[in-house]
Design a protein around this motif. Sequence first.
Motif, PDB file in Angstrom:
ATOM      1  N   VAL A 196       0.832  -1.203   0.000  1.00  0.00           N
ATOM      2  CA  VAL A 196       0.000   0.000   0.000  1.00  0.00           C
ATOM      3  C   VAL A 196       0.867   1.252   0.000  1.00  0.00           C
ATOM      4  CG1 VAL A 196      -1.677   1.319   1.330  1.00  0.00           C
ATOM      5  CG2 VAL A 196      -1.963  -1.144   1.071  1.00  0.00           C
ATOM      6  N   GLY A 197       1.919   1.252   0.815  1.00  0.00           N
ATOM      7  CA  GLY A 197       2.807   2.409   0.858  1.00  0.00           C
ATOM      8  C   GLY A 197       3.499   2.659  -0.465  1.00  0.00           C
ATOM      9  N   PHE A 198       3.896   1.587  -1.150  1.00  0.00           N
ATOM     10  CA  PHE A 198       4.559   1.758  -2.445  1.00  0.00           C
ATOM     11  C   PHE A 198       3.609   2.385  -3.463  1.00  0.00           C
ATOM     12  CE2 PHE A 198       5.798   0.238  -6.664  1.00  0.00           C
ATOM     13  CZ  PHE A 198       7.113   0.655  -6.703  1.00  0.00           C
ATOM     14  N   VAL A 199       2.369   1.913  -3.497  1.00  0.00           N
ATOM     15  CA  VAL A 199       1.394   2.477  -4.437  1.00  0.00           C
ATOM     16  C   VAL A 199       1.142   3.949  -4.114  1.00  0.00           C
ATOM     17  CG1 VAL A 199      -0.988   2.357  -5.229  1.00  0.00           C
ATOM     18  CG2 VAL A 199       0.322   0.261  -4.904  1.00  0.00           C
ATOM     19  N   ARG A 200       0.981   4.262  -2.838  1.00  0.00           N
ATOM     20  CA  ARG A 200       0.726   5.652  -2.460  1.00  0.00           C
ATOM     21  C   ARG A 200       1.928   6.538  -2.770  1.00  0.00           C
ATOM     22  NH1 ARG A 200      -2.522   5.162   3.364  1.00  0.00           N
ATOM     23  NH2 ARG A 200      -4.408   4.174   2.490  1.00  0.00           N
ATOM     24  N   ALA A 201       3.133   6.017  -2.549  1.00  0.00           N
ATOM     25  CA  ALA A 201       4.321   6.801  -2.872  1.00  0.00           C
ATOM     26  C   ALA A 201       4.395   7.095  -4.366  1.00  0.00           C
ATOM     27  CB  ALA A 201       5.575   6.066  -2.401  1.00  0.00           C
ATOM     28  N   CYS A 202       4.045   6.121  -5.185  1.00  0.00           N
ATOM     29  CA  CYS A 202       4.041   6.343  -6.632  1.00  0.00           C
ATOM     30  C   CYS A 202       3.014   7.396  -7.024  1.00  0.00           C
ATOM     31  CB  CYS A 202       3.757   5.024  -7.358  1.00  0.00           C
ATOM     32  SG  CYS A 202       5.075   3.779  -7.212  1.00  0.00           S
ATOM     33  N   VAL A 203       1.845   7.357  -6.383  1.00  0.00           N
ATOM     34  CA  VAL A 203       0.811   8.341  -6.701  1.00  0.00           C
ATOM     35  C   VAL A 203       1.263   9.738  -6.293  1.00  0.00           C
ATOM     36  CG1 VAL A 203      -1.533   9.076  -6.168  1.00  0.00           C
ATOM     37  CG2 VAL A 203      -1.050   6.651  -6.562  1.00  0.00           C
ATOM     38  N   VAL A 204       1.825   9.870  -5.097  1.00  0.00           N
ATOM     39  CA  VAL A 204       2.287  11.177  -4.633  1.00  0.00           C
ATOM     40  C   VAL A 204       3.393  11.703  -5.537  1.00  0.00           C
ATOM     41  CG1 VAL A 204       3.441  12.382  -2.738  1.00  0.00           C
ATOM     42  CG2 VAL A 204       1.587  10.791  -2.247  1.00  0.00           C
ATOM     43  N   ALA A 205       4.321  10.840  -5.904  1.00  0.00           N
ATOM     44  CA  ALA A 205       5.408  11.270  -6.783  1.00  0.00           C
ATOM     45  C   ALA A 205       4.878  11.714  -8.143  1.00  0.00           C
ATOM     46  CB  ALA A 205       6.417  10.138  -6.946  1.00  0.00           C
ATOM     47  N   ALA A 206       3.914  10.964  -8.695  1.00  0.00           N
ATOM     48  CA  ALA A 206       3.364  11.321 -10.007  1.00  0.00           C
ATOM     49  C   ALA A 206       2.622  12.656  -9.957  1.00  0.00           C
ATOM     50  CB  ALA A 206       2.438  10.218 -10.492  1.00  0.00           C
ATOM     51  N   VAL A 207       1.810  12.856  -8.916  1.00  0.00           N
ATOM     52  CA  VAL A 207       1.051  14.107  -8.814  1.00  0.00           C
ATOM     53  C   VAL A 207       1.992  15.287  -8.569  1.00  0.00           C
ATOM     54  CG1 VAL A 207      -0.681  15.345  -7.463  1.00  0.00           C
ATOM     55  CG2 VAL A 207      -1.033  12.941  -8.051  1.00  0.00           C
ATOM     56  N   SER A 208       2.983  15.104  -7.692  1.00  0.00           N
ATOM     57  CA  SER A 208       3.892  16.196  -7.367  1.00  0.00           C
ATOM     58  C   SER A 208       4.781  16.569  -8.541  1.00  0.00           C
ATOM     59  CB  SER A 208       4.754  15.820  -6.160  1.00  0.00           C
ATOM     60  OG  SER A 208       3.954  15.509  -5.035  1.00  0.00           O
ATOM     61  N   MET A 209       5.145  15.605  -9.341  1.00  0.00           N
ATOM     62  CA  MET A 209       6.062  15.857 -10.447  1.00  0.00           C
ATOM     63  C   MET A 209       5.350  16.176 -11.752  1.00  0.00           C
ATOM     64  SD  MET A 209       9.049  15.617  -9.160  1.00  0.00           S
ATOM     65  CE  MET A 209       9.964  14.938  -7.764  1.00  0.00           C
ATOM     66  N   LEU A 210       4.030  16.367 -11.715  1.00  0.00           N
ATOM     67  CA  LEU A 210       3.303  16.611 -12.956  1.00  0.00           C
ATOM     68  C   LEU A 210       3.701  17.943 -13.583  1.00  0.00           C
ATOM     69  CD1 LEU A 210       1.164  15.466 -14.822  1.00  0.00           C
ATOM     70  CD2 LEU A 210      -0.584  16.628 -13.457  1.00  0.00           C
ATOM     71  N   VAL A 211       3.756  19.002 -12.789  1.00  0.00           N
ATOM     72  CA  VAL A 211       4.145  20.305 -13.325  1.00  0.00           C
ATOM     73  C   VAL A 211       5.611  20.324 -13.763  1.00  0.00           C
ATOM     74  CG1 VAL A 211       4.398  22.759 -12.769  1.00  0.00           C
ATOM     75  CG2 VAL A 211       2.347  21.524 -12.057  1.00  0.00           C
ATOM     76  N   PRO A 212       6.573  19.800 -12.965  1.00  0.00           N
ATOM     77  CA  PRO A 212       7.948  19.712 -13.491  1.00  0.00           C
ATOM     78  C   PRO A 212       8.069  18.876 -14.751  1.00  0.00           C
ATOM     79  CG  PRO A 212       7.951  19.470 -11.110  1.00  0.00           C
ATOM     80  CD  PRO A 212       6.529  19.456 -11.533  1.00  0.00           C
ATOM     81  N   ALA A 213       7.196  17.889 -14.927  1.00  0.00           N
ATOM     82  CA  ALA A 213       7.218  17.114 -16.167  1.00  0.00           C
ATOM     83  C   ALA A 213       6.859  17.989 -17.357  1.00  0.00           C
ATOM     84  CB  ALA A 213       6.257  15.939 -16.069  1.00  0.00           C
ATOM     85  N   SER A 270       4.296  28.401 -19.023  1.00  0.00           N
ATOM     86  CA  SER A 270       3.351  29.319 -18.372  1.00  0.00           C
ATOM     87  C   SER A 270       1.936  28.771 -18.389  1.00  0.00           C
ATOM     88  CB  SER A 270       3.389  30.689 -19.064  1.00  0.00           C
ATOM     89  OG  SER A 270       4.689  31.225 -19.038  1.00  0.00           O
ATOM     90  N   VAL A 271       1.487  28.352 -19.557  1.00  0.00           N
ATOM     91  CA  VAL A 271       0.119  27.853 -19.679  1.00  0.00           C
ATOM     92  C   VAL A 271      -0.050  26.552 -18.908  1.00  0.00           C
ATOM     93  CG1 VAL A 271      -1.627  27.019 -21.298  1.00  0.00           C
ATOM     94  CG2 VAL A 271      -0.230  29.008 -21.881  1.00  0.00           C
ATOM     95  N   GLY A 272       0.918  25.645 -19.034  1.00  0.00           N
ATOM     96  CA  GLY A 272       0.810  24.371 -18.328  1.00  0.00           C
ATOM     97  C   GLY A 272       0.800  24.527 -16.817  1.00  0.00           C
ATOM     98  N   THR A 273       1.627  25.438 -16.298  1.00  0.00           N
ATOM     99  CA  THR A 273       1.674  25.653 -14.854  1.00  0.00           C
ATOM    100  C   THR A 273       0.365  26.236 -14.344  1.00  0.00           C
ATOM    101  OG1 THR A 273       4.063  25.994 -14.961  1.00  0.00           O
ATOM    102  CG2 THR A 273       2.922  26.761 -12.987  1.00  0.00           C
ATOM    103  N   LEU A 274      -0.150  27.242 -15.033  1.00  0.00           N
ATOM    104  CA  LEU A 274      -1.400  27.864 -14.604  1.00  0.00           C
ATOM    105  C   LEU A 274      -2.578  26.898 -14.719  1.00  0.00           C
ATOM    106  CD1 LEU A 274      -1.027  31.428 -16.186  1.00  0.00           C
ATOM    107  CD2 LEU A 274      -0.805  30.795 -13.776  1.00  0.00           C
ATOM    108  N   ALA A 275      -2.581  26.066 -15.765  1.00  0.00           N
ATOM    109  CA  ALA A 275      -3.695  25.150 -15.965  1.00  0.00           C
ATOM    110  C   ALA A 275      -3.675  23.981 -14.988  1.00  0.00           C
ATOM    111  CB  ALA A 275      -3.688  24.634 -17.402  1.00  0.00           C
ATOM    112  N   LEU A 276      -2.481  23.550 -14.579  1.00  0.00           N
ATOM    113  CA  LEU A 276      -2.375  22.350 -13.742  1.00  0.00           C
ATOM    114  C   LEU A 276      -2.275  22.650 -12.254  1.00  0.00           C
ATOM    115  CD1 LEU A 276       0.119  20.204 -15.862  1.00  0.00           C
ATOM    116  CD2 LEU A 276      -2.343  19.857 -15.606  1.00  0.00           C
ATOM    117  N   SER A 277      -2.003  23.892 -11.870  1.00  0.00           N
ATOM    118  CA  SER A 277      -1.764  24.172 -10.453  1.00  0.00           C
ATOM    119  C   SER A 277      -2.982  23.857  -9.588  1.00  0.00           C
ATOM    120  CB  SER A 277      -1.360  25.644 -10.272  1.00  0.00           C
ATOM    121  OG  SER A 277      -2.379  26.503 -10.744  1.00  0.00           O
TER     122      SER A 277
END
Length: 418
Positions: free
Chosen positions: A13-30, A58-65
Amino acid sequence: MRQLGSWAARVGVGFVRACVVAAVSMLVPAVWAAAVALGIWWGAGNPWSWLAPVVLVSVGTLALSRPVCRMVRFLVARWTATVIPAGYRQAGPVTRMSTGYWWNGFGYERTRRDALMDQKWRVRWSDPANWRDLRFTAVAPLTAGLVAALPPAGVAAAALGLARPEPAARLAALLGLVVAVAGAPYAWRCVEPVAVRFLRPSPAMALADRVDELTAQRADATVAQAAEIRRIERDLHDGAQARLVGLGLSLATAEKLMETNPDQARTLMRDARAAATASLTELRDLVQGINPPVLSDRGLVDAVRALALDSPLETAVSADLRLSLDPPIESAMYFAVAELLTNAVKHARATRARISVTQDDTGLVIDVEDDGRGGAGLRADGGLAGLRRRLAVFDATLEITSPAGGPTRVRMMVPCES
């Protein structure tokens, strides 16, 4: 064996949650990385190699924040039961003026659609919560994102190391696997303190929202008070006052006929007595609607029980007899229960109801449940929405559970002290 299975479940469960948190947090840097890669791919000679990445960032950051922040709030609430208020500004009502134009709080538009669109973007761009969301999207990848990325990075390192025959690669694979397994149950947990620190509304924003809420509550209370005064005036004018005027005329006529026609005078006296009784009944009903005597004399519990006895529903009441509340709270909750019972009879076509009145460490809790057809909901111009606004004056909450086909359950909670 059971402990081993529990530990394996925590790791999974922790591994799945860590992957989800990493994916959501890194979406804008991606998005940023994709923009830079696009500029490099176009080459320095292309005039779009520097303009397109800037526009995309600019557009991606404003749209995804905002979607990223909403997703983080949802994950934190679901995994840790910590609710982080959004604190976004809410748009006000759009009103059509006598000229045909629509007023949205900022300006006039020809159509309702244009007024709503203009209001949406004005509220969005003037909301200080946008800067809070942008700050979080910049902080989250360097804090919660990096920590949450350790377990999936460890698994990736283990997979790459096992694919190579060198001892150093095998050792790196073993270390990566240890990091992934040991850190999986804990790596995702850092998202909660980061989200609470950077996503909750600032004191100034919370104060502004509270001022707006109290202003709306004051307006609702003023409107409700004016409507109640008009109702009392109308009931007195059309009911008891008219009967008392007729009573005076009957007594005056009877006095004149006392010597010449005693029988007719006695008939008028009997009619006057009946009118006095009817006037007294109407005045009692009016007082009952303003402040029931049983509520003042015996408290909320006995008043609710009296209300249940007068209701056409088969109503069961379970209550805490040790309740001791302020009179305004008792009055508000009494009339709320009365309105819910009336709705159950009038709209839900219920036959039975159950009322529970309890008090815990947080405050007073009243549950009203009926066996009606269900489907009740909060509409902007509905009675339940008005009831919620009236209870909000006491910081009370109203929760409705009413699936189609019933039953309907309404829970009212108001913070108070004994």
